[in-house]
Design a protein around this motif. Structure first.
Motif, mmCIF file in Angstrom:
data_model
loop_
_atom_site.group_PDB
_atom_site.id
_atom_site.type_symbol
_atom_site.label_atom_id
_atom_site.label_comp_id
_atom_site.label_asym_id
_atom_site.label_seq_id
_atom_site.Cartn_x
_atom_site.Cartn_y
_atom_site.Cartn_z
ATOM 1 N N GLY A 52 13.967 -18.860 3.288
ATOM 2 C CA GLY A 52 13.263 -17.571 3.313
ATOM 3 C C GLY A 52 11.809 -17.747 3.737
ATOM 4 N N SER A 53 11.157 -18.829 3.285
ATOM 5 C CA SER A 53 9.764 -19.092 3.664
ATOM 6 C C SER A 53 9.634 -19.338 5.163
ATOM 7 C CB SER A 53 9.221 -20.297 2.905
ATOM 8 O OG SER A 53 9.157 -20.024 1.533
ATOM 9 N N ARG A 67 13.988 -13.410 1.135
ATOM 10 C CA ARG A 67 14.969 -14.156 0.349
ATOM 11 C C ARG A 67 16.262 -14.157 1.151
ATOM 12 N NH1 ARG A 67 13.071 -16.981 -3.853
ATOM 13 N NH2 ARG A 67 14.967 -16.694 -5.034
ATOM 14 N N GLY A 91 20.310 -14.793 1.555
ATOM 15 C CA GLY A 91 21.496 -14.748 0.706
ATOM 16 C C GLY A 91 22.764 -14.847 1.530
ATOM 17 N N ASP A 93 12.947 -20.554 -2.275
ATOM 18 C CA ASP A 93 13.820 -20.281 -1.133
ATOM 19 C C ASP A 93 13.132 -20.785 0.137
ATOM 20 O OD1 ASP A 93 15.483 -19.296 0.814
ATOM 21 O OD2 ASP A 93 15.523 -17.251 0.050
ATOM 22 N N GLU A 120 22.158 -19.311 -8.452
ATOM 23 C CA GLU A 120 22.417 -18.083 -7.705
ATOM 24 C C GLU A 120 22.860 -16.943 -8.618
ATOM 25 O OE1 GLU A 120 23.957 -19.684 -3.387
ATOM 26 O OE2 GLU A 120 25.393 -19.773 -5.048
ATOM 27 N N THR A 137 22.650 -14.195 -3.993
ATOM 28 C CA THR A 137 21.247 -14.502 -3.707
ATOM 29 C C THR A 137 20.760 -15.594 -4.653
ATOM 30 O OG1 THR A 137 20.538 -12.739 -5.209
ATOM 31 C CG2 THR A 137 20.690 -12.186 -2.867
ATOM 32 N N GLU A 194 7.689 -11.115 1.513
ATOM 33 C CA GLU A 194 8.609 -12.130 1.009
ATOM 34 C C GLU A 194 9.957 -11.966 1.702
ATOM 35 O OE1 GLU A 194 10.461 -13.798 -3.198
ATOM 36 O OE2 GLU A 194 9.292 -11.967 -3.218
ATOM 37 N N GLU A 249 15.569 -15.545 -8.829
ATOM 38 C CA GLU A 249 14.137 -15.366 -8.567
ATOM 39 C C GLU A 249 13.342 -16.631 -8.881
ATOM 40 O OE1 GLU A 249 12.182 -12.910 -7.219
ATOM 41 O OE2 GLU A 249 14.068 -11.986 -6.625
#
Length: 84
Positions: free
Chosen positions: A19-20, A38, A40, A16, A72, A9, A36, A12
């Motif tokens: 992801g958005s 994320r 991976g 990403d 990552e 992944t 949210e 933090e």
């Protein structure tokens, strides 16, 4: 034989964008409770029982090829499997 499950992944602290996009698409589909997303990667590796130190081998694979340690994080699970 060993079965290794590798999960990779983004850290933090790394944005990403993929992801958005997924989060926005979910919101447009009325799944507004998603806060949210994320994205991976997941990989499964099969290693022979003859590998002496499986954990060290997997660490080396992740650090040198499978993951980019700058951006990552990774974790893995090692299972002994019986060949069929």
């Amino acid at each position: 034989m060993y079965k290794v499950k590798v999960y990779i992944t983004l850290r933090e602290s790394v944005l990403d964008p993929q992801g958005s996009v997924v989060k926005n698409a979910l919101h447009s589909m009325e799944f507004t409770e998603v806060e949210e997303v994320r994205i991976g990667k997941y990989m499964e590796l099969s290693l022979p029982s003859s590998v002496k130190n499986v954990e060290a081998a997997v660490e080396e694979m992740c650090n040198h090829l499978l993951a980019n340690p700058v951006i990552e994080d990774y974790r893995y699970e090692i299972e002994e499997s019986v060949a069929q």
